[in-house]
Design a protein around this motif. Sequence first.
Motif, PDB file in Angstrom:
ATOM      1  N   THR A  20      20.218   6.159   3.707  1.00 20.96           N
ATOM      2  CA  THR A  20      20.590   6.033   2.296  1.00 20.96           C
ATOM      3  C   THR A  20      19.657   5.033   1.620  1.00 20.96           C
ATOM      4  N   MET A  21      19.748   4.977   0.307  1.00 20.07           N
ATOM      5  CA  MET A  21      18.983   3.963  -0.431  1.00 20.07           C
ATOM      6  C   MET A  21      19.445   2.570   0.006  1.00 20.07           C
ATOM      7  N   GLU A  22      20.747   2.408   0.241  1.00 24.65           N
ATOM      8  CA  GLU A  22      21.266   1.114   0.705  1.00 24.65           C
ATOM      9  C   GLU A  22      20.635   0.749   2.054  1.00 24.65           C
ATOM     10  N   GLN A  48      18.607  14.684  -6.905  1.00 24.91           N
ATOM     11  CA  GLN A  48      19.551  13.701  -7.434  1.00 24.91           C
ATOM     12  C   GLN A  48      19.840  12.613  -6.411  1.00 24.91           C
ATOM     13  N   HIS A  49      19.806  11.362  -6.816  1.00 27.38           N
ATOM     14  CA  HIS A  49      20.199  10.260  -5.943  1.00 27.38           C
ATOM     15  C   HIS A  49      21.365   9.506  -6.587  1.00 27.38           C
ATOM     16  N   VAL A  50      22.322   9.151  -5.762  1.00 25.43           N
ATOM     17  CA  VAL A  50      23.519   8.459  -6.230  1.00 25.43           C
ATOM     18  C   VAL A  50      23.803   7.308  -5.280  1.00 25.43           C
ATOM     19  N   PHE A  69       0.847  -1.195   0.000  1.00 30.95           N
ATOM     20  CA  PHE A  69       0.000   0.000   0.000  1.00 30.95           C
ATOM     21  C   PHE A  69       0.881   1.243   0.000  1.00 30.95           C
ATOM     22  N   GLU A  70       0.641   2.129  -0.957  1.00 33.40           N
ATOM     23  CA  GLU A  70       1.386   3.394  -1.003  1.00 33.40           C
ATOM     24  C   GLU A  70       0.370   4.535  -1.023  1.00 33.40           C
ATOM     25  N   SER A  71       0.584   5.509  -0.144  1.00 33.61           N
ATOM     26  CA  SER A  71      -0.414   6.580  -0.036  1.00 33.61           C
ATOM     27  C   SER A  71      -0.382   7.531  -1.233  1.00 33.61           C
ATOM     28  N   GLY A 124      12.562   0.521   6.852  1.00 31.27           N
ATOM     29  CA  GLY A 124      12.779   1.958   6.617  1.00 31.27           C
ATOM     30  C   GLY A 124      14.224   2.269   6.940  1.00 31.27           C
ATOM     31  N   ASP A 125      14.750   3.316   6.300  1.00 36.52           N
ATOM     32  CA  ASP A 125      16.167   3.642   6.507  1.00 36.52           C
ATOM     33  C   ASP A 125      16.471   3.934   7.970  1.00 36.52           C
ATOM     34  N   TRP A 126      15.443   4.309   8.756  1.00 31.94           N
ATOM     35  CA  TRP A 126      15.622   4.690  10.166  1.00 31.94           C
ATOM     36  C   TRP A 126      15.758   3.473  11.091  1.00 31.94           C
ATOM     37  N   GLY A 169       8.933   7.012  -2.620  1.00 34.09           N
ATOM     38  CA  GLY A 169       9.056   7.845  -1.423  1.00 34.09           C
ATOM     39  C   GLY A 169      10.013   9.001  -1.626  1.00 34.09           C
ATOM     40  N   ARG A 170      10.946   9.143  -0.693  1.00 34.42           N
ATOM     41  CA  ARG A 170      11.888  10.269  -0.759  1.00 34.42           C
ATOM     42  C   ARG A 170      12.815  10.165  -1.971  1.00 34.42           C
ATOM     43  N   ALA A 171      13.052   8.943  -2.432  1.00 33.43           N
ATOM     44  CA  ALA A 171      13.876   8.787  -3.634  1.00 33.43           C
ATOM     45  C   ALA A 171      12.938   8.696  -4.834  1.00 33.43           C
TER      46      ALA A 171
END
Length: 477
Positions: free
Chosen positions: A436-438, A67-69, A41-43, A426-428, A49-51
């Motif tokens: 990060t994306m990783e 920009q994402h790297v 489910f995505e709102s 989640g990244d948190w 999301g952020r990326a």
Amino acid sequence: MKSGKKKDATPRPSVAIVGGGLAGLAAAEALSRSGMLVTLFESRRYLGGRAGSFRDENTGQLFDHCQHVAMGCCTNFLDFCEQTGVAKLFRCDRKLRFIDAKGKVYPFAPIESLPAPLHLAPAFWRQSYLTMSERIGIGTALRRMAKLTDQQAEHLLVGPWLREQKQSSGVISRFWEIILVSALGDSIEKTSLAAARKVMIDGFLAHHHSADVHVPSAPLGEIYEEGIARCLFDRGVRIEMESPVDEVFRKSVGGGFSVSVKDEETLQFDNVVLAIPGRRVKAVLAPRLFEKVPDLARVDQFNHAPITGVHLWYPEPITDLPHAVLLDRTSQWIFAHGETKSPHDGQTPAYYYQVVISASHNLPSGDHAAIIATVTKELAELWPAAATPLFARVITQRAAVFSAAPGLEDIRPPQATPITGLFLAGDWTKTGWPATMEGAIRSGRLAAEALCRRYGRNEQLVTPELSHSWLCRKLFY
Ligand SMILES: Cc1cc2nc3c(=O)[nH]c(=O)nc-3n(C[C@H](O)[C@H](O)[C@H](O)COP(=O)(O)OP(=O)(O)OC[C@H]3O[C@@H](n4cnc5c(N)ncnc54)[C@H](O)[C@@H]3O)c2cc1C
């Protein structure tokens, strides 16, 4: 809404994944590989999301919010791209370019024939905007940093520690900050030495490919829609867009979970992965469940930092560099994206660039004209044509990343919770990585591993980190 089908006679455990950022997508990918019945489910209208990306109304083109790297050390992100068939939409560049205030370009590329970390030594020695003694001092500080225990490094702030190591303000701003602020997203006066060490050792020195730069060659939104969502659909994942989850609750102890969506329907699942930002969990998880996960109460202690992307469109190319790191300026990185249409009329051909400013606490909040003036003035000092863009847009994400503050690792919650069937991603969450994306992909995969363990299956879904070279271990540990 997208839904896929998969023929299967035996009942499979069902999973609701709440949140279609990279953590949720990674959990969906891993769990679909493990044969679970997955609904995501995505709102919002877009995944990522952020990326993520937004669609410009004038041109219909997709542009990334910022920009994402990724780097070569992001093994889970790179493997996720392989698994979902989108790796071909990223280009790998092994060379960084630093540009000083006078416009001199200092290439920074590894030497194949030398073992890590010596593969970067010749490039480092060519960074002659640092004096010889400054470069020796950096090497000494790196070795001391590596030798601290995890506990020591976790509870020290980078800035004061560097000053203790007699790193001058020039070295701090032209070497340490230039790398650490963009990698950690916040000031070195707020981030822990453990986080900095992860960037410097794992992100640069440990392995020949650690510092490879992977840049998306298409808007991220296109990568999600065309590649990742299609892959998940083929695997039988059901993706519900514009479907905010209002509440996750349980009717009886030990039973499945009820997921209430858009205040319209309530669906039942055996498991739930909450892959939403940490500060949103309290609003979604029923109070009786929330209070059973004590780690969640501490998420309020996380601080966040802003990142600003300045998007610029020019009638002609301003530089032929694909990307560069800018020394001694407010603008930190510039990325070239080739020819598009300028959003000012949706028709005029234009060359598109993005400038990234991490930890943009001190930029004049909301005064986009002032930010554009600062950035274009700085660029024009290097490339005169940069003074007059056809069109410019500023996007600041206020809570772009959590601040990797000292002691934060002690309070990041693990993916498995004390409630059977409830998982966090989640990244948190606790990944050992900064925001990060990783970190996000790793968290989704860790949640998937924990969920599989619930069914007695010890699946290895997380890709191991790049191994540290023997010389790196000898020199730094
Ligand atoms: C400006 C900027 C630049 C960055 N640059 C880089 C970079 O260069 N390299 C890098 O590695 N990382 C970078 N990052 C960090 C990276 O983007 C994040 O770490 C990562 O995308 C976080 O993913 P996530 O899935 O954990 O969270 P999010 O991306 O926040 O995803 C959470 C999702 O949950 C959804 N959601 C929330 N509530 C609900 C609900 N009730 N129901 C359903 N859905 C819900 C949201 O809409 C969102 O899609 C950057 C971040 C920003 C903001």
